[in-house]
Design a protein around this motif. Structure first.
Motif, PDB file in Angstrom:
ATOM      1  N   ASN A  32       0.833  -1.206   0.000  1.00 25.62           N
ATOM      2  CA  ASN A  32       0.000   0.000   0.000  1.00 25.62           C
ATOM      3  C   ASN A  32       0.870   1.259   0.000  1.00 25.62           C
ATOM      4  N   ARG A  33       1.933   1.268   0.809  1.00 29.25           N
ATOM      5  CA  ARG A  33       2.837   2.424   0.839  1.00 29.25           C
ATOM      6  C   ARG A  33       3.542   2.595  -0.496  1.00 29.25           C
TER       7      ARG A  33
ATOM      8  N   ALA B 234       2.389   1.763  -3.468  1.00 22.87           N
ATOM      9  CA  ALA B 234       1.416   2.343  -4.397  1.00 22.87           C
ATOM     10  C   ALA B 234       1.233   3.833  -4.122  1.00 22.87           C
ATOM     11  N   ARG B 235       1.156   4.219  -2.853  1.00 22.59           N
ATOM     12  CA  ARG B 235       0.980   5.620  -2.485  1.00 22.59           C
ATOM     13  C   ARG B 235       2.165   6.466  -2.944  1.00 22.59           C
ATOM     14  N   THR B 236       3.376   5.939  -2.803  1.00 24.47           N
ATOM     15  CA  THR B 236       4.567   6.669  -3.233  1.00 24.47           C
ATOM     16  C   THR B 236       4.528   6.941  -4.728  1.00 24.47           C
TER      17      THR B 236
ATOM     18  N   ALA C  36       1.778   7.017  -6.631  1.00 26.73           N
ATOM     19  CA  ALA C  36       0.678   7.959  -6.881  1.00 26.73           C
ATOM     20  C   ALA C  36       1.113   9.388  -6.557  1.00 26.73           C
ATOM     21  N   ASP C  37       1.813   9.566  -5.448  1.00 24.61           N
ATOM     22  CA  ASP C  37       2.290  10.900  -5.072  1.00 24.61           C
ATOM     23  C   ASP C  37       3.252  11.438  -6.126  1.00 24.61           C
TER      24      ASP C  37
ATOM     25  N   GLY D 286      -4.925  13.920  -9.168  1.00 21.65           N
ATOM     26  CA  GLY D 286      -5.054  12.888  -8.143  1.00 21.65           C
ATOM     27  C   GLY D 286      -6.449  12.314  -8.030  1.00 21.65           C
TER      28      GLY D 286
ATOM     29  N   SER E 147      -6.610   5.596  -8.356  1.00 24.69           N
ATOM     30  CA  SER E 147      -7.034   4.615  -7.361  1.00 24.69           C
ATOM     31  C   SER E 147      -5.814   3.791  -6.970  1.00 24.69           C
ATOM     32  N   LEU E 148      -5.787   3.345  -5.713  1.00 30.04           N
ATOM     33  CA  LEU E 148      -4.656   2.583  -5.193  1.00 30.04           C
ATOM     34  C   LEU E 148      -5.102   1.209  -4.717  1.00 30.04           C
TER      35      LEU E 148
END
Length: 78
Positions: A26-27, A29-31, A33-34, A43, A47-48
């Motif tokens: 999850n982290r 994917a977030r990195t 996306a950011d 943004g 979706s993540l």
């Protein structure tokens, strides 16, 4: 045109326990996306998902450090 949906999926290798690897993916994917947002991607269309160690690119035994399995994929729909 602009993307209508971007799906970022994080993955982990089998080192660490399965629950930890869900959080790690999850982290990851977030990195990604950011990073996309920092490059100007909206943004609101991102979706993540975190798949942990459930979809290995290179199958390994449990507890194996495998760089190919530490990844994120990006699917872009227009």
């Amino acid at each position: 045109g602009s993307p209508t949906r971007i799906l970022v999926v994080g993955h982990a290798d089998t080192s660490g326990n399965a629950q930890y690897n869900i959080g790690l993916s999850n982290r990851r994917a977030r990195t990604v996306a950011d990073a996309l947002v920092s490059q100007g991607v909206n943004g609101g269309v991102i979706s993540l998902e975190g798949r942990g160690e459930t979809q290995l690119a290179r199958p390994t035994a449990d507890g194996v450090r495998e760089p190919l399995n530490r990844r994120a994929t990006i699917n872009i729909n227009f």
